[in-house]
Design an enzyme around this catalytic site. Sequence first.
Site, short mmCIF file in Angstrom:
data_model
loop_
_atom_site.label_atom_id
_atom_site.label_comp_id
_atom_site.label_asym_id
_atom_site.label_seq_id
_atom_site.Cartn_x
_atom_site.Cartn_y
_atom_site.Cartn_z
N SER A 191 0.83 -1.20 0.00
CA SER A 191 0.00 0.00 0.00
C SER A 191 0.87 1.26 0.00
CB SER A 191 -0.96 -0.04 1.19
OG SER A 191 -1.97 0.92 1.06
N ASP A 340 -10.05 -3.72 -4.65
CA ASP A 340 -9.10 -2.73 -4.13
C ASP A 340 -9.19 -1.48 -4.99
OD1 ASP A 340 -7.01 -1.32 -3.04
OD2 ASP A 340 -5.44 -2.70 -3.71
N HIS A 370 -7.92 -5.33 -0.49
CA HIS A 370 -6.80 -4.55 0.03
C HIS A 370 -6.60 -4.89 1.51
CE1 HIS A 370 -4.04 -1.11 -0.33
NE2 HIS A 370 -4.23 -1.01 0.97
#
Length: 396
Positions: A191, A340, A370
């Site tokens: 991320s 995501d 995610h």
Amino acid sequence: MEWLYWLYWLLVILFFGYSFYLLHIPLPHDISDRSKLAVAEFLLRLSNEYLGDLIENVFGPSVRNKVTRFVMGVGFLIPMSPPKGIKRRRVRIQGVSCITYQVEESKNDGLLIFIHGGGWCVGEARYYDGIMYQLCQRIGCHGVSIDYRLAPEHPFPAGLNDCYAVVSELCENGIPDLAFNKKKVLISGDSAGGNLAAVVCQRLHREDKNVLRGQILIYPVTHVFNFTSPSYQEYWKSYAGTALLNPKHMARWVLLYLGLDASKVNIKKVMNSQHVLPQLAEQKQNSQWLYHLNERKQEKKTDYELAEQFMKLGTNPDVSPMFGETKGLPPALVLTAGYDVLKDEGIQYANKLKKSGVDTEWRHYPRAFHGLFNMPNSKDRVEMMQAVVDFANTLL
């Protein structure tokens, strides 16, 4: 009076059961680990979404961010002990707090550096102990996880500078009590950590310090524009309102990271991509990955003051690696998840790397969401972990 005791617990169960029924938001039928995720998502929504929104309305986004940190930390109150054969210790590298993972019987002399995610604003290196234990054991190398400074207390480029300083020091001088080959260093992150890993790669390359063997980017943030892309639209269609990473989270964290006003008004404007100058999307080099911005509804007009700020900050490759030079970068593994909001930009960055001649492996997991890389006992997570191990083993 025993019946009162049982009546009490019956009422408690009925209350929470009815609350779950009223607040339940169905997840996509094919999403990974659906039953486990339904419970985790519901609890996270109660604590971080509903309570967080209330706190943000009263005290503002910075205090709300502290609540998110607290909620995340609850799950890690009991530290995970290192498995046999791994020595974990807290050290400081260039003044930055880090965790080292020393494998007693290492298979190779490489090093895996990990940068944690959390929107540049939340998270800690210790939350990834379990992941680092597994990766270091299976790859057979030592590891280092970086506790960089977080926004909004330390906005851009503080956290990035911390990561760069640590990686540079490790590659140039190493550290005591952790022997490794300085020419066999991998950088990785998930991320926002994937964003920082990609940026560190680019910055080292710009300075002719080609010291990294490879980069592993797990559903990375690659730019801070286009909140109206297909993967963002998929959120609104398939799992809107859930506590999974959503457009509002990303908009808030981007503003906080860049040191901009994260007011509710600005968050909404970013979510509508009103922070993007029209000419940015029209530029030929950006047209392939900012193409949906030209389709914004007329009533969602550009906020030119906010857009100018983003034009200055967001197009900086140290913020958005999509704007950086990728030719000559080390081999890359890019992992993306189907559910995501960051899916599109992860794929776009993988394509950019490939087109510039970088040896790039892209792995997509349609059922994944995610944050799955942190989900224990997940089949898709096992496959993602294996992809990382296999990629690392080919380079170390």
